[in-house]
Design an enzyme around this catalytic site. Structure first.
Site, mmCIF file in Angstrom:
data_model
loop_
_atom_site.group_PDB
_atom_site.id
_atom_site.type_symbol
_atom_site.label_atom_id
_atom_site.label_comp_id
_atom_site.label_asym_id
_atom_site.label_seq_id
_atom_site.Cartn_x
_atom_site.Cartn_y
_atom_site.Cartn_z
ATOM 1 N N ASP A 1 -1.521 5.247 -5.662
ATOM 2 C CA ASP A 1 -1.847 4.509 -4.446
ATOM 3 C C ASP A 1 -2.163 3.073 -4.834
ATOM 4 O O ASP A 1 -3.223 2.789 -5.389
ATOM 5 C CB ASP A 1 -3.034 5.189 -3.765
ATOM 6 N N ASP B 1 0.833 -1.201 0.000
ATOM 7 C CA ASP B 1 0.000 0.000 0.000
ATOM 8 C C ASP B 1 0.868 1.251 0.000
ATOM 9 O O ASP B 1 1.357 1.676 1.052
ATOM 10 C CB ASP B 1 -0.922 -0.006 1.224
#
Length: 384
Positions: free
Chosen positions: A273, A80
């Site tokens: 992201d 992440d």
């Protein structure tokens, strides 16, 4: 996944004696890059396209995960770049919460000889989808495919929350946050991220990602692999210190187009992201793209197109390139979420207000070099 934090900026910049892990047991003079395999978790009741890697019938599409050893215990964590904590579900959670982790085990700090709690320290995160996690902070040895950080600050979850609309389960025990340390949620003082803490042990303060169409791939810690990409490479600066973008992998003022023509619409700040699946753009950008596709329609509230249509490629046009071409192109087929021969098919392009997100359609096409020292991102076509 983008994290919503309410702490003051002055707190985020604070440091103290526990802000960096001890190097006991590791020789920082011995530096080597590490390649760790990753794969994309896809729930078994979903269909994966062999052509595009798209996951049909769900909107989160799964995520790229990897096995991580914490104190010798294996847990599965997702990669992440939109957050900056490494935290894990644990035996400190109530049993009913532990059962919601559907893949692998949870971490038991009492079962690790190298684990110890950091007195007075906690972490707490609230994610954009309404979920969250919080608990104490422990130090333990973290090993990701041979990339080892001893005495690393791990968020050990004792309370796991799910957002509205969630099915109340998690594919992994937590994330490996690879944003910038200013976003780390540990208090009273934030801690270095895994990649920041790994810097003394690797040749360069970078990592490279290759997420593949067949839902496999790898991450390179500490080096860029020239065998992983082909053709020209584009380097762009990261706006991780600009207001509202602190700690994020964000590129400002990206324009979009197709076939060498740039859409006559406002540019968009784009977040890179890896915790988010869909390509998210503004209403105007989406309309300009789908205007190129005969029969495309958004009357249902999301863009759809006639199944079987060959979609045009999509150009990302970067306004502030450090080196290489300013235009980076992804295949139109990466936007397909359905491959039926008739009817209308959905897409992996979402419409958002505010900052956009590159999403899986971008990541499965490109080898990306994430340089946290400059900071920059570099993109080139993957060697598949």
């Amino acid at each position: 996944m983008v994290v919503l934090l309410s702490a003051l900026a002055s707190l985020l910049l604070a440091t103290d004696a526990v802000a960096r892990p001890s190097t006991l047991g590791r020789d920082p003079r011995v530096k080597r890059g590490i390649r760790a395999p990753v794969h994309r978790y896809v729930p078994s009741n979903n269909i994966v396209s062999r052509d595009t890697g798209a996951v049909y019938h769900i909107w989160n599409g799964g995520g790229w995960i990897l096995p991580v050893l914490i104190g010798g215990q294996q847990v599965y964590l997702n990669i992440d770049t939109g957050s900056s904590d490494l935290w894990t579900a644990s035996t400190l959670m109530p049993e009913d919460q532990q059962k919601t982790v559907t893949r692998g085990s949870v971490y038991d700090p009492s079962n690790s000889s190298t684990s110890h709690e950091v007195e007075g320290y906690t972490y707490g995160l609230a994610y954009a989808d309404g979920s969250g996690a919080s608990g104490p902070v422990y130090r333990d040895t973290v090993n990701i495919g041979g990339a080892i950080v001893p005495n690393f600050a791990v968020g050990v979850c004792d309370d796991l929350q799910y957002g509205p609309g969630s099915d109340g389960t998690r594919d992994t025990a937590g994330p490996v946050g690879l944003g910038f340390g200013v976003m780390n949620s540990v208090r009273p003082n934030p801690q270095c991220t895994f990649m920041e803490c790994l810097e003394p042990y690797v040749p360069e303060p970078i990592f490279g990602t290759a997420f593949k169409l067949n839902n496999t791939g790898y991450i390179n810690f500490g080096y860029a692999d020239p065998a992983a990409y082909t053709g020209s490479i584009t380097e762009t600066p990261v706006a991780n210190t600009s207001s509202g973008n602190e700690g994020q992998w964000v590129n400002l003022g990206v324009r979009f187009g197709s076939g060498g023509s740039v859409f006559d619409v406002d540019p968009l700040d784009m977040d890179f992201d890896t915790g988010t699946a869909s390509l998210s753009v503004s209403t105007d950008i989406a309309a300009a793209y789908w205007d190129l596709v005969g029969g495309a329609d958004d009357s249902s509230g999301a863009w759809e197109y006639p199944c079987g249509t060959e979609l045009p490629d999509l150009d990302f046009v970067f306004s502030n390139v450090t080196s290489g071409p300013s235009t980076v192109t992804i295949p139109g087929q990466n936007l397909k979420n359905g491959d039926a021969s008739s009817g209308m098919c959905s897409t992996w392009m979402n419409v958002v207000d505010g900052r956009g997100n590159a999403g899986v359609p971008f990541y499965i096409s490109k080898y990306i070099i994430w340089n946290q020292a400059k900071p920059t991102m570099s993109f080139a076509d993957q060697v598949n």
